[in-house]
Design a protein around this motif. Structure first.
Motif, PDB file in Angstrom:
ATOM      1  N   TYR A 157     -39.308  93.807 -54.244  1.00 25.23           N
ATOM      2  CA  TYR A 157     -39.886  92.538 -53.505  1.00 25.23           C
ATOM      3  C   TYR A 157     -41.426  92.575 -54.108  1.00 25.23           C
ATOM      4  O   TYR A 157     -41.867  91.437 -53.678  1.00 25.23           O
ATOM      5  N   VAL A 158     -41.727  93.251 -54.896  1.00 26.01           N
ATOM      6  CA  VAL A 158     -43.102  93.248 -55.397  1.00 26.01           C
ATOM      7  C   VAL A 158     -43.233  92.595 -56.697  1.00 26.01           C
ATOM      8  O   VAL A 158     -42.280  92.873 -57.363  1.00 26.01           O
ATOM      9  N   ARG A 159     -43.992  91.594 -56.546  1.00 28.70           N
ATOM     10  CA  ARG A 159     -43.989  90.666 -57.979  1.00 28.70           C
ATOM     11  C   ARG A 159     -44.352  91.498 -59.187  1.00 28.70           C
ATOM     12  O   ARG A 159     -45.236  92.091 -59.081  1.00 28.70           O
ATOM     13  N   LEU A 177     -48.444  92.322 -54.982  1.00 27.44           N
ATOM     14  CA  LEU A 177     -48.084  90.970 -54.219  1.00 27.44           C
ATOM     15  C   LEU A 177     -46.637  90.295 -54.164  1.00 27.44           C
ATOM     16  O   LEU A 177     -45.860  91.003 -55.020  1.00 27.44           O
ATOM     17  N   PRO A 178     -46.404  89.930 -53.038  1.00 29.08           N
ATOM     18  CA  PRO A 178     -45.014  89.432 -52.721  1.00 29.08           C
ATOM     19  C   PRO A 178     -44.704  88.328 -53.618  1.00 29.08           C
ATOM     20  O   PRO A 178     -45.645  87.454 -54.143  1.00 29.08           O
ATOM     21  N   TYR A 179     -43.580  87.815 -53.653  1.00 30.51           N
ATOM     22  CA  TYR A 179     -43.011  86.630 -54.385  1.00 30.51           C
ATOM     23  C   TYR A 179     -43.496  85.349 -53.698  1.00 30.51           C
ATOM     24  O   TYR A 179     -43.609  84.284 -54.374  1.00 30.51           O
ATOM     25  N   ASN A 180     -43.447  85.381 -52.553  1.00 28.77           N
ATOM     26  CA  ASN A 180     -43.859  84.034 -51.568  1.00 28.77           C
ATOM     27  C   ASN A 180     -45.089  84.522 -50.847  1.00 28.77           C
ATOM     28  O   ASN A 180     -46.191  84.968 -51.401  1.00 28.77           O
ATOM     29  N   PHE A 189     -43.245  89.978 -47.880  1.00 25.49           N
ATOM     30  CA  PHE A 189     -42.152  90.899 -48.461  1.00 25.49           C
ATOM     31  C   PHE A 189     -40.912  90.889 -47.666  1.00 25.49           C
ATOM     32  O   PHE A 189     -40.169  91.712 -47.480  1.00 25.49           O
ATOM     33  N   ASN A 190     -40.341  89.689 -47.696  1.00 31.16           N
ATOM     34  CA  ASN A 190     -38.996  89.430 -47.284  1.00 31.16           C
ATOM     35  C   ASN A 190     -38.507  89.717 -46.037  1.00 31.16           C
ATOM     36  O   ASN A 190     -37.525  90.490 -45.813  1.00 31.16           O
ATOM     37  N   CYS A 191     -39.643  89.856 -45.063  1.00 28.43           N
ATOM     38  CA  CYS A 191     -39.168  89.972 -43.689  1.00 28.43           C
ATOM     39  C   CYS A 191     -38.294  89.065 -43.193  1.00 28.43           C
ATOM     40  O   CYS A 191     -38.234  87.859 -43.795  1.00 28.43           O
ATOM     41  N   PRO A 192     -37.219  89.380 -42.279  1.00 24.88           N
ATOM     42  CA  PRO A 192     -37.155  90.992 -41.636  1.00 24.88           C
ATOM     43  C   PRO A 192     -36.741  91.912 -42.025  1.00 24.88           C
ATOM     44  O   PRO A 192     -36.428  92.720 -41.524  1.00 24.88           O
ATOM     45  N   HIS A 224     -49.554  92.610 -47.429  1.00 26.13           N
ATOM     46  CA  HIS A 224     -48.886  91.674 -46.955  1.00 26.13           C
ATOM     47  C   HIS A 224     -47.831  91.984 -45.953  1.00 26.13           C
ATOM     48  O   HIS A 224     -47.212  92.944 -46.117  1.00 26.13           O
ATOM     49  N   HIS A 225     -47.316  90.877 -45.314  1.00 30.43           N
ATOM     50  CA  HIS A 225     -46.227  91.190 -44.194  1.00 30.43           C
ATOM     51  C   HIS A 225     -45.148  91.763 -44.818  1.00 30.43           C
ATOM     52  O   HIS A 225     -44.730  91.395 -45.941  1.00 30.43           O
TER      53      HIS A 225
END
Length: 346
Positions: free
Chosen positions: A46-48, A30-33, A36-39, A63-64
């Protein structure tokens, strides 16, 4: 591992993965939001919950991100199945323009979509990173070199990289056929890939034939990828069997209709202000209205939990999965009663 490309029905595909992980108690990267911090290019940090010392096990990712295979391989097991999804660049451009109107300078500068189509070079500024959805966005999501002029050699190299990285490329324009191919590749059941369309806009702009051609030409690298992988897609369908595919698609649509009658208060999507459960109310960008679904309340708890899963948007599902995967107290917007129903049905 699903590379969720922008504006290609990726949210609907992600719901399938969310439900599968939820039901099978699998660990989702999972991302933190919500991305994954695009762009920026994806990085394992970046993975929780991930760290280079413990290196926790993950089963699914989706996820994106801006794809970075080297870093993704740090997260996913060696035998992971990699897939992504493409969409006709003209349709993708129309969707991107309205959905991301306030976020990208090229779209902000244009007074309307037709003006952008008539002279995209005027509105597009190559040196602005946040213009990545304004030209060849799928190429960007794939982690390929962005903002460069089209050459045949570069386009072929992009094809080679995609073929080496991904086991399957789906097409949003043939979504049901894509779900059947995915089901077969993963040895899943029909209900695993039944879904209702998520994150869909209320209104669409009709594109004239010349506008379609202009947008495809403008997104030249994306169009090259689409044409190539459209062919590989239908090659896979031929190997699967056209008649068999038609039968499977009919089964999928029949099952979707059955679940729609079972689960939904209305058989068509509704605007968000008519959805009163926060757990299934879709996020609303500033520039467009996003439809969602109303789930019947007079259902058995286990059945209602199943129905809620199918229509839960990705932002709420991130928090639901995070609440299950991490011991810390996670604020979960799905609501205690809905979470209890989902847990009971797991």
């Amino acid at each position: 591992m699903f590379l969720k490309t922008h504006k290609t029905a990726g949210s609907t595909v992600l719901n399938i993965l969310n439900r599968y992980a939820d039901r099978k108690s699998l660990r989702f990267a999972l991302p933190y939001n919500y991305h994954f911090n695009c762009p920026s290019y994806f990085h394992s940090s970046y993975v929780r919950g991930y760290n280079d010392f413990d290196k926790p096990h993950y089963d699914i990712m989706g996820h994106h991100m801006r794809f970075n295979l080297k870093e993704v391989k740090k997260i996913m097991p060696p035998d992971s199945f990699y897939f992504t999804i493409f969409r006709d660049p003209a349709k993708l451009a129309e969707s991107s323009f309205y959905y991301c109107r306030n976020d990208f300078p090229a779209f902000q500068k244009a007074p309307n979509l037709k003006a952008f189509i008539s002279n995209p070079d005027y509105y597009y500024q190559q040196n602005k990173t946040l213009n990545f959805l304004a030209k060849n966005p799928t190429w960007f999501d794939l982690g390929l070199k962005h903002g460069v002029p089209f050459t045949e050699n570069m386009a072929r190299e992009g094809v080679r990289i995609v073929e080496e990285s991904f086991n399957l490329v789906l097409l949003a324009d043939y979504f049901d056929e894509s779900m059947i191919l995915l089901k077969e590749e993963l040895c899943w059941e029909l209900d695993d890939v039944v879904t209702f369309k998520l994150n869909a806009r209320v209104n669409f702009t009709h594109l004239e034939a010349n506008e379609v051609e202009r947008l495809r030409s403008w997104n030249d690298l994306d169009w090259y990828l689409y044409v190539y992988f459209n062919q590989t897609f239908w090659d896979k369908v031929e190997r699967f069997g056209r008649k068999k595919m038609n039968v499977e698609v009919m089964k999928l649509r029949r099952r979707r209709q059955q679940l729609s009658k079972l689960c939904l208060g209305k058989q068509t999507p509704v605007e968000a202000d008519k959805i009163y459960e926060k757990s299934i109310k879709p996020y609303q960008p500033m520039t467009v209205k996003i439809n969602g679904w109303v789930v019947k309340r007079n259902l058995k708890p286990s059945v209602r939990a199943q129905c809620l899963r199918i229509v839960t948007p990705e932002l709420q599902y991130i928090e639901l999965l995070a609440a299950r995967q991490f011991s810390e107290d996670v604020q979960c917007p799905v609501g205690k009663s809905n979470m209890k129903q989902m847990k009971n049905a797991s």
